[in-house]
Design a protein around this motif. Structure first.
Motif, PDB file in Angstrom:
ATOM      1  N   THR A 169       6.845  -6.694   3.263  1.00  0.00           N
ATOM      2  CA  THR A 169       7.269  -7.640   2.237  1.00  0.00           C
ATOM      3  C   THR A 169       7.366  -6.925   0.896  1.00  0.00           C
ATOM      4  OG1 THR A 169       4.997  -8.247   1.645  1.00  0.00           O
ATOM      5  CG2 THR A 169       6.059  -9.496   3.433  1.00  0.00           C
ATOM      6  N   TYR A 170       8.037  -7.560  -0.057  1.00  0.00           N
ATOM      7  CA  TYR A 170       8.153  -6.924  -1.371  1.00  0.00           C
ATOM      8  C   TYR A 170       6.787  -6.758  -2.023  1.00  0.00           C
ATOM      9  CZ  TYR A 170       9.512  -5.772  -6.087  1.00  0.00           C
ATOM     10  OH  TYR A 170       9.639  -5.121  -7.290  1.00  0.00           O
ATOM     11  N   ASP A 171       5.956  -7.754  -1.944  1.00  0.00           N
ATOM     12  CA  ASP A 171       4.613  -7.682  -2.517  1.00  0.00           C
ATOM     13  C   ASP A 171       3.846  -6.494  -1.950  1.00  0.00           C
ATOM     14  OD1 ASP A 171       2.200  -8.326  -3.786  1.00  0.00           O
ATOM     15  OD2 ASP A 171       1.616  -9.720  -2.214  1.00  0.00           O
ATOM     16  N   ASP A 172       3.883  -6.334  -0.634  1.00  0.00           N
ATOM     17  CA  ASP A 172       3.172  -5.226  -0.004  1.00  0.00           C
ATOM     18  C   ASP A 172       3.811  -3.879  -0.338  1.00  0.00           C
ATOM     19  OD1 ASP A 172       1.329  -6.940   1.075  1.00  0.00           O
ATOM     20  OD2 ASP A 172       2.196  -6.948   3.087  1.00  0.00           O
ATOM     21  N   LEU A 173       5.130  -3.854  -0.482  1.00  0.00           N
ATOM     22  CA  LEU A 173       5.811  -2.612  -0.849  1.00  0.00           C
ATOM     23  C   LEU A 173       5.357  -2.135  -2.228  1.00  0.00           C
ATOM     24  CD1 LEU A 173       8.108  -0.723   0.296  1.00  0.00           C
ATOM     25  CD2 LEU A 173       9.647  -1.948  -1.254  1.00  0.00           C
ATOM     26  N   VAL A 174       5.279  -3.052  -3.183  1.00  0.00           N
ATOM     27  CA  VAL A 174       4.789  -2.702  -4.517  1.00  0.00           C
ATOM     28  C   VAL A 174       3.353  -2.197  -4.439  1.00  0.00           C
ATOM     29  CG1 VAL A 174       4.211  -3.622  -6.796  1.00  0.00           C
ATOM     30  CG2 VAL A 174       6.344  -4.300  -5.695  1.00  0.00           C
ATOM     31  N   ARG A 175       2.542  -2.892  -3.664  1.00  0.00           N
ATOM     32  CA  ARG A 175       1.136  -2.489  -3.538  1.00  0.00           C
ATOM     33  C   ARG A 175       1.002  -1.096  -2.930  1.00  0.00           C
ATOM     34  NH1 ARG A 175      -1.539  -5.543   0.996  1.00  0.00           N
ATOM     35  NH2 ARG A 175      -0.482  -3.854   2.113  1.00  0.00           N
ATOM     36  N   ASP A 176       1.727  -0.854  -1.822  1.00  0.00           N
ATOM     37  CA  ASP A 176       1.528   0.380  -1.067  1.00  0.00           C
ATOM     38  C   ASP A 176       2.149   1.600  -1.734  1.00  0.00           C
ATOM     39  OD1 ASP A 176       0.227  -1.175   0.778  1.00  0.00           O
ATOM     40  OD2 ASP A 176       1.908  -1.278   2.184  1.00  0.00           O
ATOM     41  N   ARG A 177       3.232   1.404  -2.495  1.00  0.00           N
ATOM     42  CA  ARG A 177       3.949   2.567  -3.030  1.00  0.00           C
ATOM     43  C   ARG A 177       3.832   2.757  -4.542  1.00  0.00           C
ATOM     44  NH1 ARG A 177       9.259   2.729   1.004  1.00  0.00           N
ATOM     45  NH2 ARG A 177       7.958   2.846   2.888  1.00  0.00           N
ATOM     46  N   ILE A 178       3.366   1.710  -5.236  1.00  0.00           N
ATOM     47  CA  ILE A 178       3.186   1.806  -6.681  1.00  0.00           C
ATOM     48  C   ILE A 178       1.726   1.571  -7.064  1.00  0.00           C
ATOM     49  CG2 ILE A 178       3.805   0.834  -8.928  1.00  0.00           C
ATOM     50  CD1 ILE A 178       6.193   2.174  -7.816  1.00  0.00           C
ATOM     51  N   VAL A 179       1.188   0.429  -6.677  1.00  0.00           N
ATOM     52  CA  VAL A 179      -0.129   0.009  -7.154  1.00  0.00           C
ATOM     53  C   VAL A 179      -1.244   0.938  -6.669  1.00  0.00           C
ATOM     54  CG1 VAL A 179      -1.859  -1.824  -6.974  1.00  0.00           C
ATOM     55  CG2 VAL A 179       0.522  -2.393  -7.482  1.00  0.00           C
ATOM     56  N   VAL A 180      -1.337   1.142  -5.365  1.00  0.00           N
ATOM     57  CA  VAL A 180      -2.437   1.946  -4.829  1.00  0.00           C
ATOM     58  C   VAL A 180      -2.302   3.420  -5.192  1.00  0.00           C
ATOM     59  CG1 VAL A 180      -3.569   2.731  -2.707  1.00  0.00           C
ATOM     60  CG2 VAL A 180      -2.964   0.316  -2.979  1.00  0.00           C
ATOM     61  N   PRO A 181      -1.137   4.054  -4.990  1.00  0.00           N
ATOM     62  CA  PRO A 181      -1.048   5.481  -5.323  1.00  0.00           C
ATOM     63  C   PRO A 181      -1.287   5.795  -6.803  1.00  0.00           C
ATOM     64  CG  PRO A 181       0.782   4.837  -3.924  1.00  0.00           C
ATOM     65  CD  PRO A 181       0.095   3.575  -4.338  1.00  0.00           C
ATOM     66  N   LEU A 182      -0.910   4.886  -7.698  1.00  0.00           N
ATOM     67  CA  LEU A 182      -1.050   5.145  -9.131  1.00  0.00           C
ATOM     68  C   LEU A 182      -2.307   4.503  -9.714  1.00  0.00           C
ATOM     69  CD1 LEU A 182       2.665   4.736 -10.305  1.00  0.00           C
ATOM     70  CD2 LEU A 182       1.472   6.790  -9.487  1.00  0.00           C
TER      71      LEU A 182
END
Length: 330
Positions: A169-182
């Motif tokens: 999902t978009y929410d999970d995509l933001v979390r996995d590729r932006i939020v957690v790594p940064l």
């Protein structure tokens, strides 16, 4: 990322000078030597609606998906979303990323006038649609000729298409590729009002009517992300040092007006002889701005909990950071 100077007094003074209303507001300046933050009537980790800066994040994710090979350079909406044989299914993701798709700003069945009246009279959230509702409205959209035309609909569909291509999902995509790594601890995409944190900043309009938070599954990629000034500073620093995904989204690939270029959502203009790459955002009760001067290695972010524009303040902070270069970073 360089160390953060929390609640810098000098920057707070400049924030009050450039953003003169009394509503909560915050600013971040990122330079090669330091990242400096200040906030008014909010904590440095308080989350604001960042509005259409969400599109800039979607642009990063789009270019990252291309690099990963999850989507093709000529991919269409119909390749990744269940749109059937409608005309929108043939629209390319690349054209969506630069607002050249031929899609309208919103689908006619969105009932913009009715929702806008409810917003300004009662502070109602106009964007509560689910992804399925968005797709249903899109199937009835007539696609026009390709031209530069800002489209919220386009970026909603783009974000959900790249998420679908990644099997998430978009929410999970933001979390996995932006939020957690940064390590962005205050950044999230609420689908419903009850998912907004209890201590989140509350927005207001010029009439000071309480505004409902802008949430909705469909809205996320175009305007549904919330974030704090601390997280936005971290994102800005990561874009500058190349550790954020998809940073080639900032590279202009086509014209978006006289002497204006656009990459994947990110707009580039020349100011004081330097290219500035930026995006702004606005919701029913918030305004926001992010700008990057890649040649100078600097960036600025302004978040505000009212509908008074902050673009001028953002450009002022970025083109004249006003920091003492001899002051050690902390």
């Amino acid at each position: 990322m360089s160390d953060i100077v929390s609640g810098d007094a000098e920057l707070a003074t400049r924030l009050n000078r450039h953003v003169r209303h009394r509503a909560p507001a915050a600013v971040a300046l990122v330079t090669p030597g330091a990242t400096t933050l200040a906030a008014r009537a909010a904590a440095l980790n308080s989350d604001f609606e960042i509005g259409s800066i969400s599109k800039a994040i979607t642009g990063l994710l789009y270019r990252d998906a291309l690099t990963r090979g999850e989507i093709a350079h000529d991919a269409t909406l119909g390749d990744h979303l269940q749109l059937g044989e409608c005309s929108a299914a043939a629209v390319t993701l690349e054209s969506l990323s630069t607002h050249h798709s031929g899609l309208p700003g919103l689908p006619p069945s969105f009932h913009v006038a009715k929702r806008t009246v409810a917003l300004w009279r009662h502070g109602t959230n106009p964007y509560g649609d689910s992804l399925e509702e968005l797709l249903a409205m899109t199937r009835d959209v007539r696609v026009g000729p390709p031209r530069a035309h800002y489209s919220n609909l386009g970026f909603m569909l783009l974000g959900h298409a790249i998420a679908s291509a990644a099997g998430t999902t978009y929410d999970d995509l933001v979390r996995d590729r932006i939020v957690v790594p940064l390590d962005l601890r205050d950044t999230y995409t609420p689908a419903t009002a009850d998912q907004v944190r209890s201590d989140a900043v509350e927005g207001s309009g010029k009439s000071w009517i309480r505004r409902e938070p802008w949430t909705g599954e469909a809205l996320g990629p175009a305007g549904g992300i919330r974030s704090s000034i601390t997280d936005m500073a971290r994102l800005t620093a990561a874009i500058l040092d190349g550790s954020a995904p998809g940073t080639d989204a900032l590279d202009p690939t086509t014209a978006f007006g006289p002497r204006v270029g656009i990459g994947a959502a990110w707009i580039t203009v020349e100011m004081k002889g330097r290219p500035i790459t930026w995006h702004n955002g606005g919701t029913g009760g918030f305004r926001s701005w992010i700008g990057i001067d890649r040649a100078a290695g600097t960036g600025a972010v302004v978040l505000s909990a009212t509908t008074s524009a902050v673009d001028r303040a953002g450009f002022a902070f970025l083109t004249d950071p006003g920091l003492d270069p001899s002051r050690p970073s902390r």
